[in-house]
Design an enzyme around this catalytic site. Structure first.
Site, PDB file in Angstrom:
ATOM      1  N   GLY A 128       0.824  -1.208   0.000  1.00 61.33           N
ATOM      2  CA  GLY A 128       0.000   0.000   0.000  1.00 61.33           C
ATOM      3  C   GLY A 128       0.852   1.250   0.000  1.00 61.33           C
ATOM      4  O   GLY A 128       1.079   1.878   1.049  1.00 61.33           O
ATOM      5  N   SER A 130       1.495   3.692  -3.407  1.00 59.73           N
ATOM      6  CA  SER A 130       1.069   4.782  -4.295  1.00 59.73           C
ATOM      7  C   SER A 130      -0.335   5.254  -3.979  1.00 59.73           C
ATOM      8  O   SER A 130      -1.205   4.466  -3.606  1.00 59.73           O
ATOM      9  CB  SER A 130       1.099   4.317  -5.752  1.00 59.73           C
ATOM     10  OG  SER A 130       2.402   4.018  -6.138  1.00 59.73           O
ATOM     11  N   GLU A 245      14.188  -4.307  -2.635  1.00 62.35           N
ATOM     12  CA  GLU A 245      13.564  -4.631  -3.912  1.00 62.35           C
ATOM     13  C   GLU A 245      14.652  -5.285  -4.749  1.00 62.35           C
ATOM     14  O   GLU A 245      15.709  -4.718  -4.973  1.00 62.35           O
ATOM     15  CB  GLU A 245      13.039  -3.361  -4.578  1.00 62.35           C
ATOM     16  CG  GLU A 245      12.079  -3.664  -5.692  1.00 62.35           C
ATOM     17  CD  GLU A 245      11.191  -2.465  -6.035  1.00 62.35           C
ATOM     18  OE1 GLU A 245      11.559  -1.335  -5.677  1.00 62.35           O
ATOM     19  OE2 GLU A 245      10.147  -2.692  -6.657  1.00 62.35           O
ATOM     20  N   SER A 377       9.278   3.890 -15.893  1.00 62.51           N
ATOM     21  CA  SER A 377       9.017   3.519 -17.285  1.00 62.51           C
ATOM     22  C   SER A 377      10.294   3.575 -18.125  1.00 62.51           C
ATOM     23  O   SER A 377      11.314   4.114 -17.710  1.00 62.51           O
ATOM     24  CB  SER A 377       7.988   4.471 -17.879  1.00 62.51           C
ATOM     25  OG  SER A 377       8.570   5.757 -18.006  1.00 62.51           O
TER      26      SER A 377
END
Lengths: 402, 363
Positions: A128, A130, A245, A377
């Site tokens: 939880g 963004s 990550e 991106s």
């Protein structure tokens, strides 16, 4: 340069090969994007954890295998599973991000309660983070939690929450100290997705599946003890999570596995009795991809060696996300082209079943586009490569709207 | 497991690059391009001091006895400097041919000369490598006759080492061959057609499996060319990045424009993994025989394609200057173009890779 494995790794390699020979037939299918693990996957995951091929470095008392961290061992395991085209275990946000965070910062009780079930796949987590108005600016999270009578009362909204529609638990970044500064006002809570007042609304993606969600919170009650590290420490905890990550080092394993699948697809598919692999147009694409995959694997060996030496790989690491997602897409593109018209029927059986080969390839093909967008991106990656990797000047800020 | 370079390898690389930077400035490169022999006596002799010629020659014959990876690193540095040195033929392929196919006596005769830089071999690998052009050489009774077109590194050769279709190689003294010299697209490296008319030849007869031995030499040669191409492309990319940080247009340093930044980001994303690929393929030649041929074919093919894109895009980044003779960037563009075609282009290399894996049978 020495690619020979020393004795302990050769033993490990032999053990894995033996394991795969004995049990490989029980592996779930590789690929196909994210979904709730089915029973076959859960059974397989449990077997991997027991043998130390998943959750390898998690302490035994928390349900892991208890091995010391070793990037080479991790690489040998990833390599063997990829070579055999066998499922290398669950990768999800609970396993990759929450578990290492809890091991570093959680209470003993939190570790006992969550680590084991998470690495076995029995507890699925969502993240939880963004919010509709705070995507990149994560520290500006506005979802609130107030402490009342031993419970946090949570109100607000999150978005792009992967897996929320089937997750059991969420790790949540929320504002608990409205009087404090932006970064000091956040806390990190662990809550059940079955909590009353919590409403995940799936956002269907182009794969036709509900891969992520909007999540609404209306007076959601969370026991006070479900906080990690303490009040106002949420930003610190969230950064520890991000640190964990996973480096995409394991990605070369995915490319190898995909390429192996692609070879067999071109060897078994025929047009008018001729195997596609014997047709120059298809074969040439396969050969070009073989060269690219070779380069990618070697590059990953380089990164792995540098990681083991504690060297910062700089631009060599920065190209991984852009280069890797593009290569993945080129591989899945050849697969859907090899399937051709016969591969067009597309029916995903949803979250709990194994899709047919054509649907799985098509999901990969589309999911890869999502991977190019998520987590920074492609164009953001090119900015990073250009500005941080090649030291080119930043785009000047334009006057006008922020 | 350690996938990286040793301290010794990095030090040799540093000294070779420093030497080339000092000895081969752009104006010198232009002079050498005028003569067009692909050979400069001073440069060649000075490289002896670095031990370049004997890199692969076993120690008992006066060399350093190093491996293909070491040779590939040197090739990368030579490509980076666009150095006109007949390195591929003399230092790498001829040496390997003697190691793989020659008798002890033949090795004893030639390898010390190679290590000392006293002879320069051009190696003709016509039919086996899949080059276009004439190749019709026959060996009989110690003599060679026929014609081979398109021989590289032959502008100032003292000897030719010519491979026959069966994998045997034969040495001919350059004085006994008639040569026709062509300036190539790469003015720093000519192409030579060799005609032999009953030329006395020494056949290397010691290999048990001549064709396999010939392929080892060819594979290593392809890796060396790939490494040279990598060094050339890296030079062009570095030059383009440096230019993009200096050049101002529209009141901005052009490297701040995303169009240009993305072009350079794409170049580095494609090129950097090629370095690991080249290391792996070079290492495979010595240590992983099962992978040697396949990795060599792919390294040559993939580097050729990536470098072609990098060469074009980085030339574009330089704008009109990139297209001029003045800047000299074209030397590297042409080196990449030249490398692409010798020892078999990407199409041929991939065809061989398909054959190796049995991918061409129809049913």
């Amino acid at each position: 340069m020495d690619l020979t494995l020393s004795e302990p790794y050769r033993i490990l390699q032999a053990e894995i090969r033996d394991f795969i020979r004995q049990h490989g037939d029980k592996s779930p299918k590789v690929g196909g994007g994210r979904k709730r693990p089915d029973q076959k996957t859960l059974d397989w995951q449990k077997r991997l954890v027991e043998n130390g091929y998943a959750g390898r470095t998690i302490p035994k008392e928390y349900g892991g295998f208890g091995a010391t961290p070793d990037v080479m061992a991790a690489a040998v395991i990833a390599g063997e599973f990829a070579r055999a085209n066998v499922y290398a275990g669950l990768t999800n946000q609970g396993i990759s991000m929450l578990v290492p965070t809890l091991l570093e910062l959680g209470t003993d009780e939190q570790k006992r309660q969550y680590v084991g079930p998470t690495i076995r796949g029995d507890i699925i987590w969502c993240q939880g983070y963004s919010e509709p108005n705070n995507g990149s600016d994560l520290a500006n999270a506005q979802t609130k939690a107030e402490l009342k009578d031993g419970h946090w009362i949570v109100n607000g909204q999150k978005i792009w929450t992967s897996s929320a529609h089937y997750a059991d638990m969420m790790f949540l970044l929320c504002r608990t100290e409205p009087d404090k500064s932006k970064h000091d006002g956040l806390s990190y809570l662990l809550l059940s997705m079955k909590s009353p007042g919590l409403d995940p609304r799936p956002l269907k993606t182009m794969t036709g599946r509900n891969e992520f969600n909007e999540v609404f919170f209306t007076d959601v009650k969370v026991p006070e003890s479900q906080i990690v590290l303490g009040r106002g420490k949420g930003w610190y905890v969230a950064n520890v999570t991000l640190k964990h990550e996973r480096l995409m080092i394991g990605d070369a394993g995915k490319m190898t596995a995909r390429f192996e699948q692609l070879i067999s697809l071109l060897q078994t598919s025929e047009i008018d009795g001729t195997k596609l692999i014997a047709m120059p147009e298809y074969r040439d694409r396969l050969l070009r991809l073989q060269g690219e995959v070779m380069a990618w694997k070697a590059h990953n060996l380089r990164l792995l060696t540098e990681a083991a030496q504690g060297v910062d790989s700089g631009v060599k690491r920065m190209i991984i996300k852009y280069g890797g997602t593009m290569l993945g897409f080129r591989l899945s593109s050849l697969a859907v082209d090899a399937l051709g018209a016969a591969g067009l029927p597309y029916e995903s059986l949803g979250e709990d079943a194994e899709d047919d080969d054509a649907t799985t390839w098509n999901i990969d093909y589309m999911y890869d586009v999502g991977l190019m967008i998520g987590g920074g991106s492609t164009n953001i990656q090119k900015n990073i490569i250009g500005e941080r990797g090649l030291d080119l000047p930043r785009e000047p800020k334009a006057a006008g709207r922020a | 497991m350690d996938f990286g370079l040793t301290l010794e390898q990095r030090q040799f690389d540093d000294s070779l690059r420093a030497f080339l930077a000092d000895n081969l400035p752009m104006d010198r490169l232009r002079v050498l391009a005028e003569s067009g022999t692909g050979y400069d006596e001073t440069l060649w002799n000075n490289l002896t001091e670095l031990g370049l010629h004997g890199l692969l020659v076993p120690e008992r014959f006066g060399g350093a006895g190093l491996g293909i990876l070491d040779a590939a690193l040197a090739a990368e540095a030579l490509g980076n400097a666009a150095a006109p040195v007949p390195y591929l033929g003399s230092v790498v392929m001829a040496t390997l041919a003697f190691i793989n196919s020659a008798s002890e006596a033949q090795q004893d005769e030639y390898l010390p000369m190679i290590a000392a830089g006293e002879c320069r071999f051009a190696v003709a690998f016509p039919s086996l490598a899949g080059q276009t052009g004439t190749s019709s050489v026959q060996y009989a009774d110690g003599r060679l006759s026929g014609r081979v077109a398109g021989v590289a590194d032959a502008g100032a050769a003292t000897h030719f080492l010519i491979y026959l279709p069966d994998g045997h190689a034969a040495v001919v003294d350059a004085a006994n061959a008639s040569t026709q010299f062509h300036r190539s697209i790469d003015r720093t490296r000519p192409i030579v057609d060799v005609t032999l008319n009953n030329a006395p030849a020494v056949r290397l007869d010691a290999a048990n499996a001549p064709l396999a031995a010939a392929h080892r030499v060819l594979d290593a040669g392809r890796v060396i060319v790939a490494a040279d191409t990598l060094g050339s492309a890296q030079h062009m990319l570095d030059a383009a990045v440096a230019f993009a940080k200096e050049r101002v247009q529209f009141g901005r340093i052009i490297g701040s424009f995303q169009g240009l930044k993305y072009t350079l980001a794409e170049c580095v994303t494609a090129l950097e993994p090629c370095r690991g690929m080249m290391w792996y393929a070079a290492y495979a030649q010595d240590a992983l025989p099962d992978e040697a041929r396949l990795t060599a074919c792919h390294a040559k093919a993939h580097l050729s394609d990536v470098a072609r894109d990098v060469a074009r895009l980085t030339t574009e980044v330089h704008g009109g200057m990139g297209f001029t003779d003045l800047l000299g960037l074209h030397f590297w563009f042409k080196r990449i173009s030249f490398n692409r075609q010798i020892l078999g282009g990407p199409e041929r290399c991939r065809e061989e890779a398909a054959d190796l894996q049995g991918w061409k049978s129809r049913a």
